[in-house]
Write an enzyme that holds these catalytic residues in place. Structure first.
Site, short mmCIF file in Angstrom:
data_model
loop_
_atom_site.label_atom_id
_atom_site.label_comp_id
_atom_site.label_asym_id
_atom_site.label_seq_id
_atom_site.Cartn_x
_atom_site.Cartn_y
_atom_site.Cartn_z
CG HIS A 124 27.92 -8.62 33.71
ND1 HIS A 124 28.78 -9.53 33.12
CD2 HIS A 124 26.67 -8.99 33.30
CE1 HIS A 124 28.08 -10.38 32.39
NE2 HIS A 124 26.81 -10.09 32.49
CG ASP B 32 32.04 -10.09 33.67
OD1 ASP B 32 31.53 -9.89 34.78
OD2 ASP B 32 31.38 -10.22 32.62
N GLY C 152 20.56 -13.65 29.59
CA GLY C 152 20.07 -14.60 30.58
C GLY C 152 21.07 -15.68 30.90
CB SER D 49 25.26 -13.00 32.42
OG SER D 49 25.64 -12.13 31.42
N GLY D 50 27.13 -15.36 33.59
CA GLY D 50 27.56 -15.98 34.84
C GLY D 50 27.56 -17.49 34.84
#
Length: 272
Positions: free
Chosen positions: A78, A125, A218, A220-221
Site C-alpha cells: 500500500h 501487503d 508514517g 508503513s513498510g
C-alpha cells in the site's frame, strides 16, 4: 455485510466493527514517529530505509522500508503509488536534514505482490522496490537478515518496530528514527474475538497490543526487527493498526509476515 470503502489511509472492512488504518505517511503538518518509542542510537538499524516521494518539488517521507539486497528494498504494497517518483534514503537518522552518512538512490521500479487487492484483511501487503544503482554497504548502510521460509515467531519474542511514524494518534513531530519494543503475539491469541478476530490471517504477525506502544502513520513498510538465534532478523513489514487509534489495547500493530513470502521475494530478485 457492509461494503468497504477506501478513504485516503482508512479502509473500512466488511463485517468488522473496527476499521483498519494503514501506517502510511501522516499529514505533512503532523508528527511522524513510533508511539511509545525512544530515539535510536544513530545507525543502529542500518537496514532501515526512508522512502520518499516528490510533491511540489520536495521529497516527503511516505513509508519505511528494509534493505535486503544492495538494489532491493522490502516495503508494504500500500506504500506504492502509481505515477509518483520515489527516492530511497539509506543511512538515514534525522529525516529533516542531511548528516553526511546518507545515500539517496532513486527507485527504478516497484514490484507489488500480484495478489494484493487493496484490502488489508486479505493480506499480501508486501512489495519490493528496485534501486537504480546498488547501495554502498558500510557501517551505516547494511543488509537485513531475513528469517527462514515458513518460520513462526514464538509468542512474546523480543521485537522492535522502527520508523518515523506518529508518536501518538495525531501526535507531535520528531525528526529522528524511533524504536519501540513490541513483543510478538501468537496467531491464536491475536485472531481471537477480543483481539483482532478474523481480520488477522496466518500470513501476518501481531506485535504489541498493550495500549501504550505501537506503530503509527508514517511507519508503513518498515521492519519488525526480532531477536532470533543470536541476531536481529526482519520478520515483519509494517501494515496496519486500528482506526480507533494507533495504540489501542488488544489491537496490536499488524505486520506482513516475511517468512510467508520467501519464495516470492527470491523470485522477484532473480527475475528483474
Amino acid at each position: 455485510m457492509l461494503p468497504y470503502v477506501v478513504l485516503a489511509a482508512l479502509l473500512i472492512l466488511p463485517g468488522h466493527a473496527d476499521e483498519v488504518q494503514y501506517l502510511e505517511k501522516a499529514p505533512r503538518n503532523t508528527t511522524q514517529r513510533v508511539v511509545g518509542g525512544v530515539t535510536v542510537t544513530p545507525y543502529s538499524w542500518p537496514w532501515q530505509v526512508s522512502l520518499r516521494i516528490f510533491s511540489s518539488s520536495c521529497l516527503y517521507h511516505t513509508c519505511g522500508g528494509t534493505l535486503i539486497h544492495s538494489r532491493w528494498v522490502l516495503t508494504a504494497a500500500h506504500c506504492i503509488q502509481s505515477g509518483t517518483s520515489m527516492v530511497a534514503f539509506l543511512g538515514e537518522h534525522n529525516i529533516n536534514g542531511i548528516e553526511g552518512k546518507e545515500q539517496l538512490i532513486p527507485v527504478e521500479k516497484a514490484v507489488v505482490h500480484p495478489s494484493w487487492s487493496n484490502n488489508a484483511a486479505i493480506g499480501y501487503d508486501i512489495a519490493m522496490v528496485k534501486l537504480i544503482q546498488g547501495a554502498v554497504l558500510n557501517s551505516y548502510v547494511a543488509l537485513a537478515t531475513l528469517p527462514s521460509s515458513g518460520y513462526i515467531l514464538p509468542s512474546n519474542s523480543l521485537c522492535y518496530i522502527t520508523g518515523w511514524g506518529l508518536t501518538s494518534t495525531n501526535g507531535q513531530l520528531a525528526a529522528n528514527l524511533q524504536q519501540a519494543s513490541l513483543p510478538s503475539v501468537d496467531y491464536t491469541t491475536c485472531s481471537s474475538s477480543s483481539w483482532w478476530g478474523s481480520t488477522v490471517k496466518s500470513s501476518m504477525i501481531c506485535a504489541g497490543g498493550d495500549g501504550i506502544r505501537s506503530g503509527c502513520n508514517g511507519d508503513s513498510g518498515g521492519p519488525l526487527n526480532c531477536f532470533v538465534s543470536g541476531r536481529y532478523q526482519v520478520h515483519g513489514v509494517s501494515s496496519f493498526v486500528s482506526s480507533l487509534g494507533c495504540n489501542v489495547y488488544r489491537k496490536p500493530t499488524v505486520f506482513t509476515r516475511v517468512s510467508a513470502y520467501t519464495s516470492w521475494i527470491n523470485s522477484v530478485i532473480a527475475s528483474y
